[in-house]
Scaffold this motif. Structure first.
Motif, mmCIF file in Angstrom:
data_model
loop_
_atom_site.group_PDB
_atom_site.id
_atom_site.type_symbol
_atom_site.label_atom_id
_atom_site.label_comp_id
_atom_site.label_asym_id
_atom_site.label_seq_id
_atom_site.Cartn_x
_atom_site.Cartn_y
_atom_site.Cartn_z
ATOM 1 N N LEU A 105 14.079 45.276 -13.043
ATOM 2 C CA LEU A 105 15.019 45.438 -11.941
ATOM 3 C C LEU A 105 14.305 45.575 -10.607
ATOM 4 C CD1 LEU A 105 18.167 47.619 -11.818
ATOM 5 C CD2 LEU A 105 16.398 48.008 -10.106
ATOM 6 N N ASP A 106 14.777 44.823 -9.620
ATOM 7 C CA ASP A 106 14.313 44.962 -8.242
ATOM 8 C C ASP A 106 15.507 45.361 -7.384
ATOM 9 O OD1 ASP A 106 11.669 44.060 -8.792
ATOM 10 O OD2 ASP A 106 12.409 41.993 -8.788
ATOM 11 N N PRO A 107 15.495 46.549 -6.769
ATOM 12 C CA PRO A 107 16.592 46.907 -5.866
ATOM 13 C C PRO A 107 16.496 46.092 -4.584
ATOM 14 C CG PRO A 107 14.892 48.594 -5.821
ATOM 15 C CD PRO A 107 14.482 47.605 -6.879
ATOM 16 N N LEU A 108 17.619 45.539 -4.150
ATOM 17 C CA LEU A 108 17.632 44.668 -2.975
ATOM 18 C C LEU A 108 18.315 45.300 -1.769
ATOM 19 C CD1 LEU A 108 18.527 41.282 -4.723
ATOM 20 C CD2 LEU A 108 16.257 42.183 -4.154
ATOM 21 N N ALA A 109 19.309 46.151 -2.008
ATOM 22 C CA ALA A 109 20.011 46.784 -0.887
ATOM 23 C C ALA A 109 20.764 48.004 -1.391
ATOM 24 C CB ALA A 109 20.981 45.804 -0.225
ATOM 25 N N LEU A 110 20.803 49.035 -0.546
ATOM 26 C CA LEU A 110 21.515 50.273 -0.857
ATOM 27 C C LEU A 110 22.538 50.538 0.238
ATOM 28 C CD1 LEU A 110 21.836 52.999 -2.415
ATOM 29 C CD2 LEU A 110 20.055 53.914 -0.895
ATOM 30 N N GLN A 111 23.776 50.762 -0.162
ATOM 31 C CA GLN A 111 24.838 51.113 0.785
ATOM 32 C C GLN A 111 25.517 52.386 0.300
ATOM 33 O OE1 GLN A 111 28.159 48.412 0.945
ATOM 34 N NE2 GLN A 111 28.982 49.290 2.824
ATOM 35 N N ILE A 112 25.414 53.454 1.071
ATOM 36 C CA ILE A 112 26.079 54.701 0.713
ATOM 37 C C ILE A 112 27.532 54.611 1.160
ATOM 38 C CG2 ILE A 112 26.166 57.183 1.122
ATOM 39 C CD1 ILE A 112 23.148 57.180 1.332
ATOM 40 N N LEU A 113 28.443 54.833 0.219
ATOM 41 C CA LEU A 113 29.869 54.699 0.491
ATOM 42 C C LEU A 113 30.520 56.025 0.857
ATOM 43 C CD1 LEU A 113 30.802 52.302 -2.458
ATOM 44 C CD2 LEU A 113 30.222 51.693 -0.102
ATOM 45 N N SER A 114 30.175 57.082 0.146
ATOM 46 C CA SER A 114 30.791 58.381 0.420
ATOM 47 C C SER A 114 29.962 59.485 -0.207
ATOM 48 C CB SER A 114 32.225 58.438 -0.129
ATOM 49 O OG SER A 114 32.225 58.357 -1.545
ATOM 50 N N SER A 115 30.178 60.694 0.268
ATOM 51 C CA SER A 115 29.548 61.870 -0.327
ATOM 52 C C SER A 115 30.576 62.984 -0.365
ATOM 53 C CB SER A 115 28.319 62.304 0.478
ATOM 54 O OG SER A 115 28.684 62.641 1.802
ATOM 55 N N SER A 116 30.440 63.875 -1.342
ATOM 56 C CA SER A 116 31.395 64.974 -1.473
ATOM 57 C C SER A 116 30.715 66.159 -2.138
ATOM 58 C CB SER A 116 32.613 64.536 -2.295
ATOM 59 O OG SER A 116 32.218 64.103 -3.585
ATOM 60 N N PRO A 117 31.166 67.374 -1.806
ATOM 61 C CA PRO A 117 30.584 68.563 -2.437
ATOM 62 C C PRO A 117 31.073 68.704 -3.867
ATOM 63 C CG PRO A 117 32.384 69.178 -0.995
ATOM 64 C CD PRO A 117 32.178 67.707 -0.798
ATOM 65 N N GLY A 118 30.342 69.491 -4.639
ATOM 66 C CA GLY A 118 30.738 69.768 -6.008
ATOM 67 C C GLY A 118 31.445 71.097 -6.119
ATOM 68 N N ALA A 119 31.282 71.749 -7.265
ATOM 69 C CA ALA A 119 31.966 73.013 -7.513
ATOM 70 C C ALA A 119 31.460 74.126 -6.605
ATOM 71 C CB ALA A 119 31.795 73.412 -8.977
ATOM 72 N N ASP A 120 30.198 74.032 -6.180
ATOM 73 C CA ASP A 120 29.628 75.026 -5.270
ATOM 74 C C ASP A 120 28.534 74.360 -4.455
ATOM 75 O OD1 ASP A 120 27.307 74.905 -6.912
ATOM 76 O OD2 ASP A 120 28.077 76.516 -8.178
ATOM 77 N N GLU A 121 27.783 75.159 -3.704
ATOM 78 C CA GLU A 121 26.765 74.599 -2.808
ATOM 79 C C GLU A 121 25.573 74.016 -3.551
ATOM 80 O OE1 GLU A 121 25.850 79.002 -3.346
ATOM 81 O OE2 GLU A 121 27.628 77.727 -3.056
ATOM 82 N N ASN A 122 25.531 74.194 -4.860
ATOM 83 C CA ASN A 122 24.420 73.682 -5.657
ATOM 84 C C ASN A 122 24.762 72.403 -6.418
ATOM 85 O OD1 ASN A 122 22.564 75.802 -4.992
ATOM 86 N ND2 ASN A 122 23.726 77.148 -6.359
ATOM 87 N N GLU A 123 25.857 71.759 -6.041
ATOM 88 C CA GLU A 123 26.257 70.511 -6.682
ATOM 89 C C GLU A 123 26.803 69.568 -5.616
ATOM 90 O OE1 GLU A 123 28.724 69.399 -10.675
ATOM 91 O OE2 GLU A 123 29.873 70.438 -9.115
ATOM 92 N N ALA A 124 26.480 68.283 -5.740
ATOM 93 C CA ALA A 124 26.965 67.293 -4.779
ATOM 94 C C ALA A 124 27.081 65.938 -5.462
ATOM 95 C CB ALA A 124 26.022 67.201 -3.585
ATOM 96 N N PHE A 125 27.977 65.099 -4.918
ATOM 97 C CA PHE A 125 28.199 63.757 -5.445
ATOM 98 C C PHE A 125 28.006 62.740 -4.321
ATOM 99 C CE2 PHE A 125 30.608 66.616 -8.108
ATOM 100 C CZ PHE A 125 30.419 66.129 -9.391
ATOM 101 N N ILE A 126 27.392 61.616 -4.659
ATOM 102 C CA ILE A 126 27.255 60.508 -3.709
ATOM 103 C C ILE A 126 27.648 59.219 -4.426
ATOM 104 C CG2 ILE A 126 25.725 59.169 -2.231
ATOM 105 C CD1 ILE A 126 24.021 61.601 -1.828
ATOM 106 N N THR A 127 28.531 58.457 -3.794
ATOM 107 C CA THR A 127 28.919 57.149 -4.311
ATOM 108 C C THR A 127 28.227 56.088 -3.470
ATOM 109 O OG1 THR A 127 31.080 57.996 -4.999
ATOM 110 C CG2 THR A 127 30.854 55.599 -4.804
ATOM 111 N N PHE A 128 27.622 55.114 -4.132
ATOM 112 C CA PHE A 128 26.859 54.104 -3.411
ATOM 113 C C PHE A 128 27.011 52.742 -4.080
ATOM 114 C CE2 PHE A 128 24.148 55.958 -6.621
ATOM 115 C CZ PHE A 128 23.475 54.886 -7.180
ATOM 116 N N ARG A 129 26.684 51.732 -3.318
ATOM 117 C CA ARG A 129 26.706 50.354 -3.798
ATOM 118 C C ARG A 129 25.276 49.845 -3.850
ATOM 119 N NH1 ARG A 129 30.290 47.336 -6.675
ATOM 120 N NH2 ARG A 129 30.181 45.126 -6.182
#
Length: 207
Positions: free
Chosen positions: A114-138
């Protein structure tokens, strides 16, 4: 549909300045993982490698945020650096199977295909507390099929939602899922059928 939200780029834009004096990097000199220190960072932040993901590749425990970890893991795939992926994946992750050596070998096999060609971050959101986070990307990627070595590599795109956890002040990749294109609830990567995009190609979830 996944909402596209602006995400602040963590690295400062513009040319980073190399340390002065003995050991200062010269233009074109290879960085920690073989990427020229004055080259654009592979993560697409518009910063130079030495002022963006390079320092994190040299010191994985210093990555300050989930987005910085996502970007530096992407750059590690571009640099073919399986040790950084192993260092920044939580040992309790479903992806971290067996020993560190076994997991790092699996990552290396994925990197070879696999060769990564491009990264696009779509959204980010917090998790249950300050020690968890989610990021959605393309992710746009080029994949080589080992069962058809004479065929041209395939280029495709995949949307992934990754979960990051902070343990003792340090961020780790925990797991990921693949949102359905029609906006349906995403299924966990581990529960996907073999025909799911990343699994049918025999690749690990990425970042």
């Amino acid at each position: 549909m996944i909402a596209r939200q602006p995400v602040t780029v963590l690295a400062a834009k513009g040319k980073a300045t190399a340390a002065k004096g003995f050991g200062a990097a010269k233009p074109g000199q290879a960085g920690q993982k073989g990427i020229a220190v004055d080259a654009p960072c592979p993560c697409g932040s518009s910063a130079l490698y030495q002022g963006c993901c390079g320092p994190y590749h040299a010191a994985p425990a210093t990555v300050p945020s989930p987005e910085a970890l996502l970007r530096s893991r992407y750059s590690a795939y571009a640099a073919k650096d399986p040790s950084f992926i192993a260092d920044t994946t939580h040992p309790d992750s479903a992806e971290y199977t067996g020993s560190r050596t076994t997991y790092q070998r699996a990552v290396k096999q994925t990197m070879a295909r696999l060769d990564p060609l491009a990264l696009q971050i779509l959204s980010s959101s917090p998790g249950a507390d300050e020690n968890e986070a989610f990021i959605t990307f393309r992710l746009k990627r080029r994949i080589r099929d080992p069962e058809a070595p004479k065929n041209a590599p395939e280029v495709d795109e995949v949307t992934e939602r990754s979960r990051f956890v902070r343990v003792n002040g340090r961020w780790f990749f925990q797991d990921s899922e693949f949102p359905e294109p029609d906006g349906a609830a995403p299924a966990a990567a581990a529960a996907k059928e073999p025909e799911a995009a990343p699994k049918k190609k025999g690749l690990l979830p990425f970042f």
